[in-house]
Design an enzyme around this catalytic site. Structure first.
Site, PDB file in Angstrom:
ATOM      1  N   LYS A  22      33.841   8.087   8.579  1.00  0.00           N
ATOM      2  CA  LYS A  22      33.757   7.697   9.982  1.00  0.00           C
ATOM      3  C   LYS A  22      32.707   8.507  10.745  1.00  0.00           C
ATOM      4  CE  LYS A  22      38.080   5.285  10.407  1.00  0.00           C
ATOM      5  NZ  LYS A  22      38.629   5.362   9.031  1.00  0.00           N
TER       6      LYS A  22
HETATM    7  C1  PLP Z   1      39.014   4.294   8.236  1.00  0.00           C
HETATM    8  C2  PLP Z   1      39.059   4.536   6.760  1.00  0.00           C
HETATM    9  C3  PLP Z   1      39.043   3.465   5.820  1.00  0.00           C
HETATM   10  C4  PLP Z   1      39.062   2.008   6.243  1.00  0.00           C
HETATM   11  O1  PLP Z   1      37.875   1.565   6.852  1.00  0.00           O
HETATM   12  P1  PLP Z   1      37.869   0.219   7.729  1.00  0.00           P
HETATM   13  O2  PLP Z   1      36.536   0.157   8.345  1.00  0.00           O
HETATM   14  O3  PLP Z   1      38.982   0.366   8.721  1.00  0.00           O
HETATM   15  O4  PLP Z   1      38.132  -0.919   6.779  1.00  0.00           O
HETATM   16  C5  PLP Z   1      39.020   3.787   4.472  1.00  0.00           C
HETATM   17  N1  PLP Z   1      39.046   5.079   4.056  1.00  0.00           N
HETATM   18  C6  PLP Z   1      39.083   6.112   4.914  1.00  0.00           C
HETATM   19  C7  PLP Z   1      39.130   7.508   4.376  1.00  0.00           C
HETATM   20  C8  PLP Z   1      39.068   5.887   6.298  1.00  0.00           C
HETATM   21  O5  PLP Z   1      39.107   6.932   7.145  1.00  0.00           O
END
Ligand code: PLP
Length: 462
Positions: free
Chosen positions: A112
């Protein structure tokens, strides 16, 4: 470039306004008015670019003149200069048919950061440019909060308040949020669940007077800037492999929750990136796997898993895909979303299912399989997967055909989720940045899980 809503009642929105708007005012999601096309020749010209240079090229297709090129370059440099790896999102070969793109080299060790470092700098830029105050309010089950705080801590013109469920996030996630000591950061630890946090946020945003009075802005994954930032690394992976002489069919396998990350891959494909298959990996919360394999989108019962950042029953970005699946027909999207609300599900006809299956393959990973994959890759390839990435690798192993290569997106560093790693009887050493968190003082305010309690704290803080 202008942006419009998937539900058809909002259009002609500029890039900066689209970022500030978050959710479209008609309840839909913002999408670009047309998808910019990247030709094979342009792709070739991009081959020697650094990550930051590539990001600037991709962003400029979506920003146009609203942000001058030199400002955009600086925004990108500031955002990706904080990453620990010179390639930002390096691609590692594990086997001939499996590469892993590591997206966790940012400040909070989760993917993120790629989007939220950029969004933080963008908000700060907009605040300086327009003299406006930006107050970010969000709820997190762990990763988003830490990333968002890291993206704006200490930045002028911005204050951020993040709600998390008290003692219901992983220890490392809690420490990443609460050991930040900048005065523009407020952590509210809510006595309740993540759902309580989200409900409170929703209610506060729905109070239009309150929202305007306090200049509230969102950071959740429906913000179009987050999608655009994630599109860049699909291009980057392709270009890295092309440079190594890879010419065959290329798939991406994506650990999926809210459909944001994989939608970015879908967008890259529609821009012209030659992606063969998008492999959608879920955990036991498999609404999206069932959609791809059965043609029904219907929230099921919540399951706690080893990959909590994918424990999601309603995928907030899914509407963007529906929009393209239905040929950009906003009236049909609005009808389908009404149907979902009224009947609790969307069933797509046979011809649409064929279209979905031409673009996506999907696999739902059960808890035992997740741990088995972590153990297997640790033993056989000396590579430690975090439980989210393990879901992506499990799906890739099941769905990559003999003549294909799959890049699996690694969405978190295993140190963030030691709870699962320990169950595999693997002892890992934490990176020093994470180790250091354990001796820092924490700053958080514990509040009751009510709208009023949170509102009181916010009014004092903002
Ligand atoms: C947020 C997240 C996801 C999922 O991503 P999306 O964009 O919501 O599909 C997968 N793995 C981790 C570690 C995350 O923090």
């Amino acid at each position: 470039m202008h942006y419009k809503s998937t539900r058809g009642q909002v259009a002609g929105v500029g890039f900066i306004d689209a970022i500030l708007m978050g959710l479209a005012d008609d309840g839909g999601l913002l999408v670009p008015e047309h998808i910019p096309q990247v030709s094979a020749e342009t792709l070739k010209n991009w081959q020697s670019l650094s990550y930051a240079e590539l990001a600037t090229e991709v962003f400029s297709l979506f920003v146009n003149d609203e942000i001058p090129r030199s400002d955009l370059e600086k925004l990108v440099q500031d955002s990706y200069g904080t990453f620990r790896h010179p390639d930002v999102t390096p691609v590692r070969k594990v086997r001939d048919d499996l590469h892993i793109m590591e997206l966790f080299h940012g400040p909070t060790f989760a993917f993120k950061d790629v989007a939220l470092q950029f969004l933080g700098n963008l908000y700060s830029y907009v605040s300086r440019k327009t003299g406006s105050v930006i107050h970010i309010l969000g709820a997190t089950s762990g990763d988003t909060g830490a990333s968002a705080i890291e993206g704006v801590r200490g930045k002028e013109g911005i204050r951020i308040c993040i709600l998390h469920p008290h003692q219901k996030v992983s220890k490392v996630q809690e420490l990443q949020m609460t050991t930040v000591d900048n005065e523009n950061v407020l952590n509210l630890a809510v006595n309740g669940t993540f759902d309580d946090c989200q409900r409170i946020i929703k209610e506060l945003f729905a109070d239009v007077d309150f929202k305007h009075q306090y200049h509230l802005r969102a950071i959740n994954s429906i913000n179009i800037a987050r999608i655009l930032a994630q599109t860049v690394y699909y291009f980057y992976a392709y270009l890295q492999l092309a440079q190594q002489g890879m010419t065959g069919k290329l798939n991406f396998s994506v650990p999926t929750g809210n459909f944001g990350d994989i939608f970015a891959g879908y967008l890259a494909q529609r821009m012209g990136l030659p992606i063969h298959k998008l492999i959608l990996a879920t955990n036991e919360n498999n609404i999206l796997e069932r959609f791809v394999n059965e043609g029904v989108y219907q929230p099921g019962e919540f399951r706690g898993t080893y990959s909590p950042s994918m424990d999601i029953q309603v995928a907030s970005n899914f509407e963007r895909y529906l929009f393209y699946l239905y040929g950009e027909n906003t009236a049909e999207v609005a009808t389908l979303m009404e149907l979902l609300k009224a009947e609790g599900k969307i069933v797509i006809p046979e011809d649409k299912r064929t279209a979905v299956n031409a673009e996506f393959a999907a696999h739902a990973v059960e808890n035992d399989e997740c741990l088995a994959v972590i153990s297997k890759y640790y033993d056989e390839y000396d590579y430690l997967l975090d439980p989210h990435t393990a879901c992506g690798v499990a799906a890739s192993d099941g769905l990559t055909s003999a003549d294909e290569v799959t890049v699996t997106l690694s969405t978190a560093h295993p140190a963030k989720f030691n709870e699962a790693i320990a169950l595999c009887e693997i002892k890992q050493t934490y990176p020093e940045q994470i180790e250091a968190l354990f001796s820092k003082p924490q700053h958080q305010t514990i509040v009751d899980g009510t709208n009023e309690a949170v509102r009181d704290k916010l009014v004092q803080f903002f």
